[in-house]
Write a protein that holds these residues in place. Structure first.
Motif, PDB file in Angstrom:
ATOM      1  N   SER A  91       0.831  -1.211   0.000  1.00  0.00           N
ATOM      2  CA  SER A  91       0.000   0.000   0.000  1.00  0.00           C
ATOM      3  C   SER A  91       0.861   1.255   0.000  1.00  0.00           C
ATOM      4  O   SER A  91       0.499   2.266  -0.612  1.00  0.00           O
ATOM      5  N   LEU A  92       2.018   1.203   0.644  1.00  0.00           N
ATOM      6  CA  LEU A  92       2.910   2.362   0.642  1.00  0.00           C
ATOM      7  C   LEU A  92       3.540   2.556  -0.733  1.00  0.00           C
ATOM      8  O   LEU A  92       3.698   3.694  -1.191  1.00  0.00           O
ATOM      9  N   ALA A  93       3.859   1.456  -1.402  1.00  0.00           N
ATOM     10  CA  ALA A  93       4.401   1.552  -2.762  1.00  0.00           C
ATOM     11  C   ALA A  93       3.380   2.211  -3.684  1.00  0.00           C
ATOM     12  O   ALA A  93       3.728   3.077  -4.505  1.00  0.00           O
ATOM     13  N   GLU A  94       2.128   1.842  -3.528  1.00  0.00           N
ATOM     14  CA  GLU A  94       1.076   2.447  -4.347  1.00  0.00           C
ATOM     15  C   GLU A  94       0.951   3.940  -4.059  1.00  0.00           C
ATOM     16  O   GLU A  94       0.855   4.753  -4.980  1.00  0.00           O
ATOM     17  N   LEU A  95       0.984   4.313  -2.797  1.00  0.00           N
ATOM     18  CA  LEU A  95       0.902   5.726  -2.415  1.00  0.00           C
ATOM     19  C   LEU A  95       2.085   6.512  -2.963  1.00  0.00           C
ATOM     20  O   LEU A  95       1.927   7.632  -3.458  1.00  0.00           O
ATOM     21  N   THR A  98       5.865   3.885  -6.473  1.00  0.00           N
ATOM     22  CA  THR A  98       7.116   3.168  -6.725  1.00  0.00           C
ATOM     23  C   THR A  98       6.848   1.666  -6.655  1.00  0.00           C
ATOM     24  O   THR A  98       5.750   1.235  -6.324  1.00  0.00           O
ATOM     25  N   SER A  99       7.870   0.900  -6.927  1.00  0.00           N
ATOM     26  CA  SER A  99       7.725  -0.556  -6.861  1.00  0.00           C
ATOM     27  C   SER A  99       7.732  -1.018  -5.401  1.00  0.00           C
ATOM     28  O   SER A  99       8.220  -0.310  -4.508  1.00  0.00           O
ATOM     29  N   VAL A 100       7.225  -2.201  -5.191  1.00  0.00           N
ATOM     30  CA  VAL A 100       7.213  -2.776  -3.845  1.00  0.00           C
ATOM     31  C   VAL A 100       8.650  -2.995  -3.365  1.00  0.00           C
ATOM     32  O   VAL A 100       8.967  -2.716  -2.203  1.00  0.00           O
ATOM     33  N   VAL A 118       8.646   1.614  12.140  1.00  0.00           N
ATOM     34  CA  VAL A 118       8.121   0.395  11.531  1.00  0.00           C
ATOM     35  C   VAL A 118       7.765  -0.543  12.684  1.00  0.00           C
ATOM     36  O   VAL A 118       8.566  -0.752  13.590  1.00  0.00           O
ATOM     37  N   VAL A 119       6.556  -1.089  12.646  1.00  0.00           N
ATOM     38  CA  VAL A 119       6.042  -1.885  13.758  1.00  0.00           C
ATOM     39  C   VAL A 119       5.783  -3.321  13.296  1.00  0.00           C
ATOM     40  O   VAL A 119       5.165  -3.530  12.255  1.00  0.00           O
ATOM     41  N   PRO A 120       6.267  -4.318  14.064  1.00  0.00           N
ATOM     42  CA  PRO A 120       5.997  -5.703  13.697  1.00  0.00           C
ATOM     43  C   PRO A 120       4.566  -6.100  14.078  1.00  0.00           C
ATOM     44  O   PRO A 120       4.134  -5.889  15.206  1.00  0.00           O
ATOM     45  N   VAL A 121       3.855  -6.654  13.109  1.00  0.00           N
ATOM     46  CA  VAL A 121       2.486  -7.109  13.334  1.00  0.00           C
ATOM     47  C   VAL A 121       2.329  -8.460  12.645  1.00  0.00           C
ATOM     48  O   VAL A 121       2.423  -8.549  11.415  1.00  0.00           O
ATOM     49  N   ASP A 122       2.106  -9.496  13.429  1.00  0.00           N
ATOM     50  CA  ASP A 122       1.886 -10.834  12.874  1.00  0.00           C
ATOM     51  C   ASP A 122       2.923 -11.204  11.818  1.00  0.00           C
ATOM     52  O   ASP A 122       2.598 -11.563  10.691  1.00  0.00           O
ATOM     53  N   GLU A 123       4.193 -11.095  12.184  1.00  0.00           N
ATOM     54  CA  GLU A 123       5.311 -11.484  11.331  1.00  0.00           C
ATOM     55  C   GLU A 123       5.425 -10.679  10.045  1.00  0.00           C
ATOM     56  O   GLU A 123       5.981 -11.138   9.041  1.00  0.00           O
ATOM     57  N   ARG A 124       4.903  -9.468  10.046  1.00  0.00           N
ATOM     58  CA  ARG A 124       5.104  -8.568   8.916  1.00  0.00           C
ATOM     59  C   ARG A 124       5.363  -7.176   9.479  1.00  0.00           C
ATOM     60  O   ARG A 124       5.100  -6.903  10.642  1.00  0.00           O
ATOM     61  N   ALA A 125       5.880  -6.318   8.649  1.00  0.00           N
ATOM     62  CA  ALA A 125       6.180  -4.950   9.070  1.00  0.00           C
ATOM     63  C   ALA A 125       5.082  -4.025   8.566  1.00  0.00           C
ATOM     64  O   ALA A 125       4.657  -4.132   7.414  1.00  0.00           O
ATOM     65  N   VAL A 126       4.620  -3.145   9.454  1.00  0.00           N
ATOM     66  CA  VAL A 126       3.661  -2.125   9.025  1.00  0.00           C
ATOM     67  C   VAL A 126       4.235  -0.751   9.352  1.00  0.00           C
ATOM     68  O   VAL A 126       5.014  -0.579  10.295  1.00  0.00           O
ATOM     69  N   VAL A 127       3.842   0.219   8.558  1.00  0.00           N
ATOM     70  CA  VAL A 127       4.296   1.593   8.719  1.00  0.00           C
ATOM     71  C   VAL A 127       3.087   2.435   9.130  1.00  0.00           C
ATOM     72  O   VAL A 127       2.180   2.638   8.329  1.00  0.00           O
ATOM     73  N   PRO A 128       3.039   2.891  10.389  1.00  0.00           N
ATOM     74  CA  PRO A 128       1.914   3.720  10.830  1.00  0.00           C
ATOM     75  C   PRO A 128       1.809   4.981   9.966  1.00  0.00           C
ATOM     76  O   PRO A 128       2.806   5.672   9.730  1.00  0.00           O
TER      77      PRO A 128
END
Length: 197
Positions: A91-95, A98-100, A118-128
């Motif tokens: 979703s950040l790449a789309e915003l 750029t490419s993933v 960057v926050v770990p959530v269920d074994e993935r990284a999310v960007v608030p």
């Protein structure tokens, strides 16, 4: 302990809203059987468990298990934070347009340089999303606030919460909003917090 003791302990923890935090705290957990009785995973530890849970305060019979309260509060706060807007690499790449792969590289670089939370959530990284502008890049006013917190290795969940929850220091405004009008105040608060970590 008897079945009644196990049920009483389970009822007490249920009443405090803490039963779901037992496993996270490394304590025995329970389920309910068909008759509604508590079935504990480690019944021989129940007397010890109750002593530990009631060991805080001057009146042990009324004590609240502080560690579990903290875990329950953290779980509620994480749920609240995840209900706000955040981005995956995709979703950040789309915003950003750029490419993933390019976004993943930029996110990792920003995090390693203490410029992006960057926050770990269920074994993935999310960007608030609160830290980003409409272009998906870090809001410039947050860089001097994030830097000290992330360099001090503040827990990412705690950083997310501190930055986005109303604070007395910033007159009831979340620091990420207060930084727009009072950058020096928020930056100083972040530096002082980082020193205590």
């Amino acid at each position: 302990m008897t079945q009644n003791d196990g049920d009483r302990l389970a009822e007490w923890l249920d009443g405090l809203g803490l039963a779901d935090q037992l496993g996270a705290a490394g304590l025995p957990t329970f389920t309910r059987d068909a008759a509604g009785h508590a079935v504990w995973t480690d019944p021989e530890r129940l007397a010890e468990l109750e002593r530990v849970l009631r060991s805080v305060g001057d009146e042990p019979e009324h004590a609240v298990p502080v560690g579990l309260v903290v875990l329950a509060r953290q779980a509620r706060l994480r749920t609240q934070l995840l209900a706000t807007m955040w981005h995956t690499y995709e979703s950040l790449a789309e915003l950003r347009g750029t490419s993933v792969d390019a976004t993943r590289f930029a996110v990792h670089k920003g995090a390693s340089e203490h410029r992006l939370l960057v926050v770990p959530v269920d074994e993935r990284a999310v960007v608030p999303a609160f830290q980003l502008g409409t272009d998906g890049e870090l809001r410039p006013e947050l860089a001097p606030v994030l830097g000290p917190l992330l360099a001090a290795r503040m827990d990412p969940w705690r950083a997310w919460a501190w930055l986005t929850q109303p604070a007395a220091l910033t007159l009831g405004r979340p620091p990420e909003r207060a930084v727009v009008s009072d950058p020096a105040l928020v930056r100083t608060a972040a530096e002082k917090l980082a020193e205590r970590l």
